[in-house]
Every structure is written in C-alpha cells, then in structure tokens.
Write an enzyme that holds these catalytic residues in place. Structure first.
Site, short mmCIF file in Angstrom:
data_model
loop_
_atom_site.label_atom_id
_atom_site.label_comp_id
_atom_site.label_asym_id
_atom_site.label_seq_id
_atom_site.Cartn_x
_atom_site.Cartn_y
_atom_site.Cartn_z
CE LYS A 24 -1.90 1.93 3.90
NZ LYS A 24 -1.88 3.40 3.80
CG ASP A 118 -3.79 10.37 10.76
OD1 ASP A 118 -3.14 10.14 11.78
OD2 ASP A 118 -3.36 10.22 9.62
CB VAL A 329 7.51 7.25 14.07
CG1 VAL A 329 7.15 7.92 12.75
CG2 VAL A 329 8.85 6.52 13.93
C1 UD1 Z 1 5.17 7.16 8.19
C2 UD1 Z 1 6.27 6.16 8.48
C3 UD1 Z 1 6.29 5.13 7.37
C4 UD1 Z 1 4.90 4.49 7.33
C5 UD1 Z 1 3.82 5.55 7.12
C6 UD1 Z 1 2.41 4.98 7.17
C7 UD1 Z 1 8.45 6.57 9.53
C8 UD1 Z 1 9.66 7.41 9.58
N1 UD1 Z 1 7.54 6.87 8.57
O1 UD1 Z 1 5.44 7.80 6.95
O2 UD1 Z 1 7.29 4.16 7.59
O3 UD1 Z 1 4.84 3.55 6.31
O4 UD1 Z 1 3.92 6.52 8.15
O5 UD1 Z 1 1.96 4.79 8.46
O6 UD1 Z 1 8.31 5.65 10.30
N2 UD1 Z 1 7.22 15.21 10.15
C9 UD1 Z 1 7.33 16.55 10.40
N3 UD1 Z 1 7.30 17.43 9.33
C10 UD1 Z 1 7.17 17.00 8.04
C11 UD1 Z 1 7.05 15.62 7.79
C12 UD1 Z 1 7.08 14.75 8.88
O7 UD1 Z 1 7.45 16.97 11.53
O8 UD1 Z 1 7.14 17.84 7.14
C13 UD1 Z 1 7.24 14.25 11.28
C14 UD1 Z 1 5.89 13.58 11.47
O9 UD1 Z 1 5.01 14.35 12.26
C15 UD1 Z 1 6.28 12.27 12.13
C16 UD1 Z 1 7.63 11.97 11.49
O10 UD1 Z 1 8.12 13.19 10.98
O11 UD1 Z 1 6.48 12.43 13.52
C17 UD1 Z 1 7.56 10.90 10.39
O12 UD1 Z 1 6.75 11.37 9.36
P1 UD1 Z 1 6.78 10.77 7.89
O13 UD1 Z 1 7.85 9.74 7.75
O14 UD1 Z 1 6.75 11.89 6.94
O15 UD1 Z 1 5.38 10.07 7.84
P2 UD1 Z 1 4.83 9.24 6.67
O16 UD1 Z 1 5.40 9.63 5.35
O17 UD1 Z 1 3.37 9.27 6.87
#
Ligand code: UD1
Length: 421
Positions: A24, A118, A329
């Site tokens: 996914k 979310d 995370v």
């Molecule tokens: C995350 C997971 C990914 C998982 C997906 C679905 C990690 C590092 N990432 O990816 O493995 O498949 O969820 O559940 O485990 N953040 C910021 N600012 C930004 C972007 C991110 O502060 O601009 C922070 C987020 O709040 C979070 C962390 O960074 O605490 C990780 O975010 P990110 O990896 O971007 O999330 P997803 O891409 O959703």
C-alpha cells in the site's frame, strides 16, 4: 452501505499459506508519481484495497484516465493535468499529499488540501514546504491548502531533512527529478517503499543515485516517459502475518514476503521464541510455545516500523514477562491501547513508552479499530482472546489488508464480517 465489523472467536492456531500482494505504502506513491509524464503508465502487483480507489479518484479529477483490472492499474496522464487536490479526497487518505511534488515539478503549480491530523497523531508538512522552497518554488499554507508555485520550473538544491520523513523525501524526490541541475537530499528516508518509488522514477528516465542510503543525489532531466512497474510486496502485511503466526502459536508460510525488508521485526519474533525460516519465495513463521516478552523502540527504517507497533503490543499483552514499547515516530499511536485494555491487557502508557505486563490470555469484548494498523493489532488480539471479540469500524483494516478476514478464515480462524447494525 452499512458499517461492518469483524466477529472473532479466539483460540485457533493459524496454519497454512498466504500470499502477500503489493505494498500500500508504495503503490499509492507510484500512482501519484505517474503525473510526472504524459501518457500511459501501468503498475502491476496492485493490492485490492480501498485506498487505491481513492488515489484513482484523485488522479481522475486531475484529468487522468485510470483503469483498474485485476492486480494492475493504468494511469493515462494528459499533457496538462489539473493542479488542485480537494479536501474531500485528501481527508480520506493522507497519501494524497504525494501529488504535491509531481504537480509543482510538472505543471508549475499545486493546490493540495492539508490532510490534517489523524488518529495516530499530528503529521506535519513543514519539511515538504521548506524543501520545495529550497528548490525555487513559492509554497505556503492558505485556507487549508498548501499552495505551491514554480512557473519557471524548479532548480536543484542541497536539502537536509531534520528527520528522515518518508513523505517529505518522496515529495522532494518527485519534484527534484524534473528540476534543473543537481539536488541532494541528506538524512533521506531509506524505507523499501521509497526505494521502490526511486526505481519506478528511474524507469521513467530519472537520474537518481543513493537509493536506500541516507543521501540521495538527483540529476534533473527535462522530460520523463511512461513506464511499467511491479510494486514491491507489502512488508507491513508480511509482518502482520508473521506476528499472527507467533501470537496464535501457529505455522504460516508467507509467499512473496521479503525477509530483507523486515530484518529487525523478524529478529524480535525469533527472540520471542518463533522459528523463522526462508522458503523458496517467502518466509515461514512457526511458534510452539507462549511468546516471551520483547522490548522494542520504533524508528525510521531499518529500525522497527511504527506500523508494526500495535502488533508488537498485542504480542506482549499475552507474552511471558514484562516489556517496554517505545514509540518514536507518531505520538498518538498509543490510542489503541485503551481498546486492548478492554480485552484485559495490562498496559500503562507514560508519554511515548508503554509498559506491558503479559498475561496468559485476553478476554473477548467489543473494541473499535482507530486506524489501519491498530485495527490489525486488535484483530490479532481477538484471535488470542477467550470468547468473542467484535472489532468495530473494520473499514479501517480493509484500507490496508486485502481480504483480511477471508484470509484469516482460510488459516483456520473463526472470524466473520457482519453488519454493525
Ligand atoms: C510514516 C512512516 C512510514 C509508514 C507511514 C504509514 C516513519 C519514519 N515513517 O510515513 O514508515 O509507512 O507513516 O503509516 O516511520 N514530520 C514533520 N514534518 C514533516 C514531515 C514529517 O514533523 O514535514 C514528522 C511527522 O510528524 C512524524 C515523522 O516526521 O512524527 C515521520 O513522518 P513521515 O515519515 O513523513 O510520515 P509518513 O510519510 O506518513
């Protein structure tokens, strides 16, 4: 359509074979990246999950023709796609944000609704926006939308992420492939899904080095072309089956599961007492005894995936001993613990640590899925609970696990779907 739930009568030891379909977290990003070229791209090994339909709707609204057939999806992108992703679709699926990078790079502008928080916590976009600005775009939030514009094209830059965010790395990678000159992304995410996206882009003619490492180097090209690509197998679904085998003292052969994407979770299961072996095309996980408690801290890949944290907590809930699970995370990801406690689990949450005291058996009760992975963790808990567990809001689970209840039944579980009314 009425809401559905899963009814589970616990106690079965799961035995048999499953086949894992495409990831996914990869396929949705590949679909968004098709916007980088006009013409028809075909993606195979596509899982039959609701989120693929939501991404198809979003691309259709941007002017693409999307055709789904069994296990594949083709996206025919017009010469000038639209540039606005509305809130009604984005709010249903966070991965919609992945159209941001491709639209700015290809169309020169994008208006993408902010997905909002979310059930697993706040998920910022600051790295995405800062990175686009570094690439020469203007980008800001306005009326609930990220508005980004680069009418004269993007220009390569040196970008360093404060945290190896998967989403930010994806959006910046898909923007940089069409930027003028060289872009470097330091502290980039290394998730297998991101490597899959990078290989897909290379198939479209992009020049990318360093995939799977913390530094990506991208040499921009003026034009990309359509491609054909097969999505990598879903490592989180694979991991969920592995936990299901270990928790139910079962024996599951997971065809298509890639051990190399799950080294740490499988090591943890071995420490819990599972026997994990490689098969010709996947992994076999067996367990003969009650699992032993295991401490885990979630981290970006290759650390323990946050998406398998609920399964780890469910396993510890019935394990022999005490464990600490640390979530690094997503701060909101312990919300589902309250549901697990309804099944009798002994868990104390303090900040981003959960202390779990294993008990021999949980006791079935009605619970509610709060997100995809929490839902799967609750189903696994229901399978090892005495009596009946109802998992409400099972649509969350269907977003990430094709035919989950049906696959579990085939492995011997007593699980049925029913209308919640
Ligand atoms: C995350 C997971 C990914 C998982 C997906 C679905 C990690 C590092 N990432 O990816 O493995 O498949 O969820 O559940 O485990 N953040 C910021 N600012 C930004 C972007 C991110 O502060 O601009 C922070 C987020 O709040 C979070 C962390 O960074 O605490 C990780 O975010 P990110 O990896 O971007 O999330 P997803 O891409 O959703």
């Amino acid at each position: 359509m009425s809401a559905e739930r899963f009814r589970i009568v616990g106690g079965a030891r799961l035995r048999g074979e499953v086949r894992v379909s495409g990831a996914k977290n990869s396929v949705l990003k590949l679909m968004a990246a098709t916007l980088l070229s006009s013409g028809k791209t075909t993606i195979s090994n596509v899982p039959d999950i609701a989120d693929v339909s939501i991404m198809a709707d979003l691309l259709t609204r941007l002017g693409c023709t999307v055709v789904r057939s069994e296990g594949s999806v083709s996206v025919d992108v017009p010469d000038v796609p639209g540039h606005r992703a509305d809130y009604d679709l984005v709010r249903k699926m966070r991965a919609s944000i992945n159209v941001l990078g491709p639209l700015v790079a290809r169309v020169g502008q994008a208006e993408v609704a902010l997905p909002g928080g979310d059930a697993i916590g706040s998920r910022g976009l600051d790295f995405h926006i800062k990175g686009l600005i570094a690439l020469g775009a203007t980008a800001h939030n306005e009326h609930g939308y990220v508005m980004a514009s680069a009418p004269h094209g993007l220009v390569g830059a040196e970008i360093s992420l404060d945290f190896p965010s998967v989403g930010a790395t994806e959006n910046l990678l898909t923007a940089a492939v069409l930027a003028k000159g060289i872009t470097t992304i330091d502290n980039a995410a290394r998730e297998p899904d991101l490597v899959d996206l990078g290989e897909f882009l290379i198939g479209m003619g992009a020049k990318i080095q360093g995939l799977g490492t913390t530094k990506l180097t991208i040499e921009g090209v003026t034009k990309l072309h359509p491609t054909q690509h097969s999505t990598i197998p879903d490592r989180i679904v694979t991991g969920t089956w592995a936990f299901a085998a270990a928790m139910t003292r079962g024996d599951i052969t997971i065809h298509g599961g890639r051990a190399q994407d799950l080294e740490l979770p499988l090591e943890k299961l071995v420490s819990a007492g599972a026997i994990v072996t490689s098969t010709e095309d996947g992994i076999r996980v067996r367990m003969d005894s009650r699992p032993k408690s295991i401490d885990v801290a979630t981290l970006p890949y290759p650390g323990f995936p946050t998406d398998l944290q609920p399964m780890m907590i469910s396993l510890n809930a019935i394990a022999d001993g005490d464990a600490i699970v640390t979530e690094n995370v997503f701060e909101g990801r312990f919300m589902f613990v309250n549901e697990l406690v309804r099944l009798g689990a002994q868990i104390n949450v303090d900040g981003h640590h959960a202390a779990i005291r294993g008990i021999p058996q949980l006791s079935g009760a009605p619970v509610a899925a709060t997100d995809i992975r929490a839902g799967a963790g609750l189903v696994l808990a229901g399978l090892v609970s005495e009596g009946t567990t109802l998992v409400e809001d099972s649509f969350h689970i269907d977003r990430g696990y094709p035919r989950f209840a049906e696959e579990l039944r085939a492995l011997g579980a007593d699980i049925t779907r029913e209308s919640a009314e």
